[in-house]
Write a protein that holds these residues in place. Structure first.
Motif, short mmCIF file in Angstrom:
data_model
loop_
_atom_site.label_atom_id
_atom_site.label_comp_id
_atom_site.label_asym_id
_atom_site.label_seq_id
_atom_site.Cartn_x
_atom_site.Cartn_y
_atom_site.Cartn_z
N SER A 1 0.83 -1.21 0.00
CA SER A 1 0.00 0.00 0.00
C SER A 1 0.86 1.25 0.00
CB SER A 1 -0.93 0.00 1.22
OG SER A 1 -1.78 -1.13 1.20
N ILE A 2 1.91 1.26 0.83
CA ILE A 2 2.83 2.40 0.90
C ILE A 2 3.54 2.58 -0.44
CG2 ILE A 2 4.98 3.24 1.90
CD1 ILE A 2 2.74 3.70 3.78
N LEU A 3 4.00 1.47 -1.03
CA LEU A 3 4.74 1.55 -2.29
C LEU A 3 3.86 2.06 -3.43
CD1 LEU A 3 6.86 -1.75 -2.15
CD2 LEU A 3 7.62 0.59 -1.71
N THR A 4 2.67 1.49 -3.56
CA THR A 4 1.76 1.93 -4.64
C THR A 4 1.29 3.35 -4.40
OG1 THR A 4 -0.10 0.87 -3.47
CG2 THR A 4 0.97 -0.39 -5.22
N GLY A 5 1.04 3.68 -3.14
CA GLY A 5 0.63 5.05 -2.82
C GLY A 5 1.72 6.05 -3.13
N ALA A 6 2.98 5.68 -2.84
CA ALA A 6 4.11 6.57 -3.12
C ALA A 6 4.26 6.83 -4.61
CB ALA A 6 5.40 5.96 -2.56
N VAL A 7 4.14 5.76 -5.41
CA VAL A 7 4.24 5.90 -6.87
C VAL A 7 3.15 6.82 -7.40
CG1 VAL A 7 4.04 4.69 -9.08
CG2 VAL A 7 5.38 3.68 -7.22
N LEU A 8 1.92 6.61 -6.91
CA LEU A 8 0.80 7.43 -7.36
C LEU A 8 0.97 8.89 -6.92
CD1 LEU A 8 -1.94 7.59 -8.74
CD2 LEU A 8 -3.01 6.88 -6.58
N GLU B 1 3.73 10.54 -6.12
CA GLU B 1 4.83 11.19 -6.82
C GLU B 1 4.45 11.49 -8.27
OE1 GLU B 1 7.62 12.39 -5.90
OE2 GLU B 1 7.78 11.65 -3.85
N SER B 2 3.70 10.59 -8.89
CA SER B 2 3.34 10.77 -10.31
C SER B 2 2.43 11.97 -10.52
CB SER B 2 2.69 9.50 -10.86
OG SER B 2 1.43 9.27 -10.23
N ILE B 3 1.59 12.28 -9.53
CA ILE B 3 0.68 13.43 -9.67
C ILE B 3 1.17 14.64 -8.88
CG2 ILE B 3 -1.31 11.91 -10.05
CD1 ILE B 3 -2.19 12.42 -7.19
N HIS B 4 2.37 14.53 -8.28
CA HIS B 4 2.97 15.65 -7.54
C HIS B 4 2.01 16.19 -6.47
CE1 HIS B 4 6.18 15.65 -10.52
NE2 HIS B 4 5.26 15.71 -11.47
N LEU B 5 1.45 15.26 -5.67
CA LEU B 5 0.43 15.64 -4.70
C LEU B 5 0.96 16.62 -3.66
CD1 LEU B 5 -2.43 15.28 -3.73
CD2 LEU B 5 -1.71 13.24 -2.47
N GLU B 6 2.18 16.39 -3.18
CA GLU B 6 2.75 17.29 -2.16
C GLU B 6 2.86 18.72 -2.70
OE1 GLU B 6 5.92 17.71 1.29
OE2 GLU B 6 4.38 16.20 0.96
N ALA C 1 2.80 14.04 1.99
CA ALA C 1 1.59 14.15 1.17
C ALA C 1 1.63 13.22 -0.04
CB ALA C 1 1.41 15.60 0.72
N ASN C 2 2.84 12.95 -0.56
CA ASN C 2 2.96 12.06 -1.71
C ASN C 2 2.72 10.60 -1.33
OD1 ASN C 2 3.44 14.10 -3.51
ND2 ASN C 2 5.65 13.83 -3.56
N LEU C 3 2.64 10.34 -0.02
CA LEU C 3 2.32 8.98 0.45
C LEU C 3 0.83 8.82 0.77
CD1 LEU C 3 5.34 8.39 2.87
CD2 LEU C 3 5.01 7.36 0.62
N LEU C 4 0.10 9.93 0.76
CA LEU C 4 -1.31 9.88 1.13
C LEU C 4 -2.17 8.92 0.30
CD1 LEU C 4 -2.31 13.56 2.02
CD2 LEU C 4 -2.25 11.58 3.53
N PRO C 5 -1.92 8.76 -1.01
CA PRO C 5 -2.74 7.81 -1.78
C PRO C 5 -2.73 6.39 -1.23
CG PRO C 5 -1.54 9.25 -3.27
CD PRO C 5 -1.00 9.52 -1.88
N SER C 6 -1.73 6.06 -0.40
CA SER C 6 -1.67 4.72 0.18
C SER C 6 -2.87 4.44 1.08
CB SER C 6 -0.37 4.54 0.98
OG SER C 6 -0.30 5.48 2.04
N ILE C 7 -3.49 5.48 1.60
CA ILE C 7 -4.70 5.31 2.41
C ILE C 7 -5.83 4.78 1.54
CG2 ILE C 7 -6.38 6.50 3.87
CD1 ILE C 7 -3.63 6.24 5.09
N ILE C 8 -5.80 5.10 0.26
CA ILE C 8 -6.81 4.61 -0.67
C ILE C 8 -6.40 3.26 -1.26
CG2 ILE C 8 -8.03 5.08 -2.84
CD1 ILE C 8 -7.64 8.06 -2.24
#
Length: 235
Positions: A62-69, A71-76, A215-222
């Protein structure tokens, strides 16, 4: 009312921030020590949450996939841009304003965690607001302390808290028709653990030990829900 607990939570954050604004003029050495204390407490809270995992592989993926997502959308960067825009509008004459930092830090602390999800689910499923009211009291005190060091930006965290918990509470009225109870319990456990790791990261950043782009790790919650579902299919 389904949203009673969420509204009380938001009100306590607002009250805590307003009270905290009266203590922003304390000497910097006090603020520094207080912030270090907050950092240590946040790390402890995060560790307690992280250790609740029932499957570390799910958390890791979850952390790894969330990090990739993220970073790819520059969430932070996008969140910082929002905070900076607000900062320019509200604090034009204050070059040292920490509105963006206060907004992001408070949002991560108040939104990520078991109490947010469990409390909102209880509100929606059973009309029981006890968990969210307890969280509201804790968040109110945390908002007060955070405001003394990070300033007015803390109050802006009310918006994501209302949206996040309110949405869960409203969806919870129908959630039992969609998700089996066993899967829901597993999801809460793994989401809590994943969120706990992010809380640890917040604490380490507050202590200036690391500079993690949280913030770039936040997608891992999803993604934890997706990962858990896929993992359950192959095990």
């Amino acid at each position: 009312m389904v949203l009673t607990g969420t509204l009380i939570n938001a009100l306590c954050i607002i009250l805590g921030t307003v009270i905290g604004l009266f203590f922003t003029k304390i000497p910097e050495r006090y603020k520094e020590t207080i912030l270090n204390g907050i950092g240590l407490a946040v790390v402890l809270i995060g560790l307690q949450m992280a250790l609740r995992t029932e499957n570390i592989i799910v958390v890791l993926l979850s952390i790894l996939t969330g990090a990739v997502l993220g970073e790819s959308i520059h969430l932070e960067k996008k969140l910082n841009d929002v905070g900076s825009w607000i900062q320019k509008k509200i604090a034009k004459n204050n070059a040292n304003s920490t509105i963006a930092q206060g907004f992001i830090t408070a949002t991560l602390i108040f939104v990520i965690g078991a109490m947010s999800i469990v409390g909102a689910l209880d509100s929606g499923l059973r009309g029981d607001h006890e968990v969210l009211i307890t969280k509201a009291i804790l968040d109110g005190f945390m908002a007060l302390v955070l405001t003394t060091t990070l300033g007015f930006g803390v109050i802006l965290s009310v918006i994501p808290v209302l949206l996040y918990q309110g949405t869960i509470a409203l969806l919870a009225t129908q959630i039992e028709q969609w998700i089996p109870e066993t899967f829901l319990n597993s999801f809460i456990a793994e989401m809590t653990s994943t969120g706990g790791l992010l809380i640890v990261a917040i604490g380490l950043n507050i202590l200036k030990i690391t500079n993690i782009r949280i913030a770039n790790l936040l997608p891992s919650i999803i993604t934890v829900g997706i990962v858990l579902y896929l993992y359950s299919l192959i095990t």
